[in-house]
Design a protein around this motif. Sequence first.
Motif, short mmCIF file in Angstrom:
data_model
loop_
_atom_site.label_atom_id
_atom_site.label_comp_id
_atom_site.label_asym_id
_atom_site.label_seq_id
_atom_site.Cartn_x
_atom_site.Cartn_y
_atom_site.Cartn_z
N LEU A 123 -60.16 -19.37 -21.44
CA LEU A 123 -60.96 -18.75 -22.50
C LEU A 123 -61.82 -17.69 -21.83
O LEU A 123 -62.83 -18.01 -21.19
CB LEU A 123 -61.83 -19.79 -23.21
CG LEU A 123 -62.75 -19.26 -24.32
CD1 LEU A 123 -61.92 -18.69 -25.47
CD2 LEU A 123 -63.69 -20.34 -24.82
N ARG A 128 -56.77 -8.71 -23.21
CA ARG A 128 -55.51 -9.30 -22.76
C ARG A 128 -54.94 -8.57 -21.54
O ARG A 128 -54.45 -9.20 -20.60
CB ARG A 128 -54.49 -9.31 -23.90
CG ARG A 128 -54.84 -10.29 -25.02
CD ARG A 128 -53.73 -10.37 -26.05
NE ARG A 128 -53.63 -9.17 -26.86
CZ ARG A 128 -54.28 -8.95 -27.99
NH1 ARG A 128 -55.13 -9.86 -28.43
NH2 ARG A 128 -54.12 -7.84 -28.67
N TYR A 146 -56.74 -17.34 -24.20
CA TYR A 146 -57.47 -16.78 -25.33
C TYR A 146 -58.55 -15.85 -24.78
O TYR A 146 -59.32 -16.22 -23.89
CB TYR A 146 -58.12 -17.89 -26.17
CG TYR A 146 -57.15 -18.97 -26.57
CD1 TYR A 146 -56.06 -18.68 -27.40
CD2 TYR A 146 -57.28 -20.28 -26.09
CE1 TYR A 146 -55.14 -19.66 -27.75
CE2 TYR A 146 -56.38 -21.26 -26.45
CZ TYR A 146 -55.31 -20.95 -27.27
OH TYR A 146 -54.39 -21.92 -27.61
N THR A 147 -58.61 -14.65 -25.31
CA THR A 147 -59.54 -13.65 -24.80
C THR A 147 -60.52 -13.21 -25.89
O THR A 147 -60.31 -13.46 -27.08
CB THR A 147 -58.78 -12.40 -24.29
OG1 THR A 147 -58.22 -11.72 -25.42
CG2 THR A 147 -57.68 -12.78 -23.31
N ASP A 150 -58.85 -11.35 -28.60
CA ASP A 150 -58.22 -12.17 -29.64
C ASP A 150 -59.24 -12.63 -30.68
O ASP A 150 -58.95 -12.64 -31.88
CB ASP A 150 -57.56 -13.41 -29.01
CG ASP A 150 -56.49 -13.08 -28.01
OD1 ASP A 150 -55.67 -12.18 -28.29
OD2 ASP A 150 -56.46 -13.71 -26.94
N VAL A 151 -60.41 -13.01 -30.20
CA VAL A 151 -61.41 -13.61 -31.09
C VAL A 151 -62.19 -12.56 -31.86
O VAL A 151 -62.56 -12.77 -33.02
CB VAL A 151 -62.38 -14.49 -30.26
CG1 VAL A 151 -63.36 -15.21 -31.19
CG2 VAL A 151 -61.61 -15.51 -29.42
N ASN A 160 -65.98 -18.19 -30.24
CA ASN A 160 -64.95 -18.18 -29.20
C ASN A 160 -64.44 -19.59 -28.91
O ASN A 160 -63.24 -19.82 -28.78
CB ASN A 160 -65.49 -17.52 -27.93
CG ASN A 160 -65.78 -16.05 -28.14
OD1 ASN A 160 -66.65 -15.69 -28.94
ND2 ASN A 160 -65.06 -15.19 -27.45
N TYR A 163 -62.50 -20.86 -32.00
CA TYR A 163 -61.16 -20.27 -32.01
C TYR A 163 -60.24 -21.03 -31.06
O TYR A 163 -59.11 -21.40 -31.41
CB TYR A 163 -61.27 -18.80 -31.60
CG TYR A 163 -59.96 -18.05 -31.55
CD1 TYR A 163 -59.52 -17.30 -32.64
CD2 TYR A 163 -59.17 -18.05 -30.39
CE1 TYR A 163 -58.33 -16.59 -32.59
CE2 TYR A 163 -57.98 -17.36 -30.33
CZ TYR A 163 -57.57 -16.62 -31.43
OH TYR A 163 -56.38 -15.92 -31.36
N MET A 164 -60.69 -21.26 -29.84
CA MET A 164 -59.87 -21.96 -28.86
C MET A 164 -59.53 -23.37 -29.34
O MET A 164 -58.35 -23.79 -29.26
CB MET A 164 -60.61 -22.04 -27.53
CG MET A 164 -59.83 -22.80 -26.46
SD MET A 164 -60.77 -23.02 -24.92
CE MET A 164 -61.97 -24.27 -25.43
N ARG A 167 -56.90 -23.30 -32.16
CA ARG A 167 -55.57 -22.93 -31.67
C ARG A 167 -54.95 -24.06 -30.85
O ARG A 167 -53.75 -24.35 -30.99
CB ARG A 167 -55.67 -21.65 -30.83
CG ARG A 167 -56.01 -20.38 -31.60
CD ARG A 167 -54.80 -19.82 -32.34
NE ARG A 167 -53.71 -19.47 -31.44
CZ ARG A 167 -53.52 -18.28 -30.86
NH1 ARG A 167 -54.42 -17.31 -31.05
NH2 ARG A 167 -52.47 -18.06 -30.10
#
Length: 244
Positions: A123, A128, A146-147, A150-151, A160, A163-164, A167
């Motif tokens: 994370l 990316r 996950y970057t 992405d968030v 953040n 989101y992780m 997913r």
Amino acid sequence: MTKALSDFSVLTFDCYGTLIDWESGIWDALQPVIQANNRDDITRGVALEAFAELESSQQSETPAMRYPELLTRVHVRFAERFELTSSDALDRAFGVSVPHWPAFPDSADALRALARHYRLVVLSNVDREGFAASNRKLGVQFDAVYTAEDVGSYKPTPANFEYMLKRLSREHGIGREDILHTAQSLFHDHVPASRAGLARAWIDRQGLSEGGGWGATARVADRPEVDFLYSSLAAMADAVSAQR
């Protein structure tokens, strides 16, 4: 602490400061503008403390901005802070410096050792493309990445971690209780990870727990408790091996 290292099946990592030596990378990338202005008074400690403040402020102001553009703006503000003469070329060069930031010497070997026992996830507070360049120095294939790109926001924003976790649950069947979040930064990671209900391992590369400096990381007023504390990733990998 109620669990042992062997009770977790997933390690989620911060990258920069934990796996990649971002402080050395940042300091090296600041050299052109510092040297061009003959400013020997701007020491590494002074520069990194300023970077910590400027970066976190910029991330709060422009959470959707890709990291290269954000770093470019940080460089502009750094030059202004210290009354340095910069240029578009110098600002942009700093902005794209992430691929040149070195890995810590123990990162690749420790990650390979940990990968024998855990699924590995990143994370990260970069884009990316920047992480892909860093990943080539780390010696492992992560199970998920996950970057901030992405968030659409930067840690320590709670989104953040949310989101992780969503997913990982939806795509990998990984629950919160399976995860040990492993990171250096109290500001970017341990404070929000604690609020997200995650167990945490502190890779205290700065020796902050023993009175070391904050470096390129913004300060926190109240240090969160952590479940595990190691001075390096190699030390954590050794502890894991000793339990297996």
